[in-house]
Write a protein that holds these residues in place. Structure first.
Motif, PDB file in Angstrom:
ATOM      1  N   HIS A   3     -27.858  24.963   1.269  1.00  3.54           N
ATOM      2  CA  HIS A   3     -27.792  23.521   1.039  1.00  3.54           C
ATOM      3  C   HIS A   3     -27.570  23.271  -0.455  1.00  3.54           C
ATOM      4  O   HIS A   3     -28.211  23.889  -1.297  1.00  3.54           O
ATOM      5  N   ASP A  17     -24.569  15.819  -1.048  1.00  7.12           N
ATOM      6  CA  ASP A  17     -25.324  16.852  -0.342  1.00  7.12           C
ATOM      7  C   ASP A  17     -24.377  17.564   0.603  1.00  7.12           C
ATOM      8  O   ASP A  17     -23.605  16.906   1.327  1.00  7.12           O
ATOM      9  N   MET A  18     -24.418  18.891   0.573  1.00  9.08           N
ATOM     10  CA  MET A  18     -23.551  19.690   1.443  1.00  9.08           C
ATOM     11  C   MET A  18     -24.309  20.871   2.004  1.00  9.08           C
ATOM     12  O   MET A  18     -25.213  21.401   1.363  1.00  9.08           O
ATOM     13  N   ASP A  19     -23.889  21.293   3.188  1.00  4.47           N
ATOM     14  CA  ASP A  19     -24.365  22.528   3.783  1.00  4.47           C
ATOM     15  C   ASP A  19     -23.167  23.456   3.904  1.00  4.47           C
ATOM     16  O   ASP A  19     -22.084  23.040   4.348  1.00  4.47           O
ATOM     17  N   ILE A  25     -17.687  24.791   4.523  1.00  3.10           N
ATOM     18  CA  ILE A  25     -18.469  23.557   4.429  1.00  3.10           C
ATOM     19  C   ILE A  25     -18.711  23.045   5.845  1.00  3.10           C
ATOM     20  O   ILE A  25     -17.763  22.782   6.585  1.00  3.10           O
ATOM     21  N   ASP A  27     -21.193  20.497   6.477  1.00  4.52           N
ATOM     22  CA  ASP A  27     -21.623  19.103   6.413  1.00  4.52           C
ATOM     23  C   ASP A  27     -21.531  18.634   4.970  1.00  4.52           C
ATOM     24  O   ASP A  27     -21.753  19.417   4.051  1.00  4.52           O
ATOM     25  N   ALA A  28     -21.151  17.374   4.778  1.00  4.19           N
ATOM     26  CA  ALA A  28     -21.083  16.790   3.437  1.00  4.19           C
ATOM     27  C   ALA A  28     -21.404  15.308   3.533  1.00  4.19           C
ATOM     28  O   ALA A  28     -20.945  14.627   4.446  1.00  4.19           O
ATOM     29  N   LYS A  29     -22.210  14.830   2.585  1.00  3.52           N
ATOM     30  CA  LYS A  29     -22.592  13.413   2.537  1.00  3.52           C
ATOM     31  C   LYS A  29     -22.702  12.966   1.090  1.00  3.52           C
ATOM     32  O   LYS A  29     -23.249  13.673   0.252  1.00  3.52           O
ATOM     33  N   ALA A  42     -15.747  13.294   2.770  1.00  6.35           N
ATOM     34  CA  ALA A  42     -16.737  14.178   3.377  1.00  6.35           C
ATOM     35  C   ALA A  42     -16.247  14.715   4.722  1.00  6.35           C
ATOM     36  O   ALA A  42     -16.379  15.910   5.004  1.00  6.35           O
ATOM     37  N   VAL A  46     -15.191  19.039   5.828  1.00  4.13           N
ATOM     38  CA  VAL A  46     -15.938  19.786   6.842  1.00  4.13           C
ATOM     39  C   VAL A  46     -14.973  20.740   7.552  1.00  4.13           C
ATOM     40  O   VAL A  46     -13.884  20.348   7.974  1.00  4.13           O
ATOM     41  N   LEU A  73     -17.163  16.490  -6.074  1.00  2.00           N
ATOM     42  CA  LEU A  73     -17.434  17.406  -4.976  1.00  2.00           C
ATOM     43  C   LEU A  73     -16.931  18.801  -5.339  1.00  2.00           C
ATOM     44  O   LEU A  73     -17.638  19.797  -5.146  1.00  2.00           O
TER      45      LEU A  73
END
Length: 84
Positions: A3, A17-19, A25, A27-29, A42, A46, A73
């Protein structure tokens, strides 16, 4: 899964915030910023590799600003790679 929480600089958004899992990638927010644009960026990253996202987004400017939400990003991802 890794994360990332990145405090942005020079943009309307305040944080990204990214996973990331296995260099992809998942998830991205964005927090703050232009909602439609940040949701779009975002969603587009993904499924993309970290390296490809950096290649596509690094250096994008927002009007007269020397950075943008997509550029931030990319910078977050570069920082992530540098800290690995």
């Amino acid at each position: 899964m890794e994360h990332i929480s990145y405090k942005t600089q020079g943009t309307c958004s305040r944080q990204i915030d990214m996973d990331i899992e296995n260099g992809i990638i998942v998830d991205a927010k964005f927090t703050g910023g232009c909602s439609g644009n940040t949701q779009g960026v975002a969603a587009l990253v993904v499924g993309m590799t970290v390296e490809e996202a950096i290649k596509r987004l690094r250096g994008i400017h927002c009007g007269p600003r020397p950075t943008s939400c997509p550029d931030q990003l990319a910078r977050a991802l570069e920082e992530h790679l540098a800290n690995k």
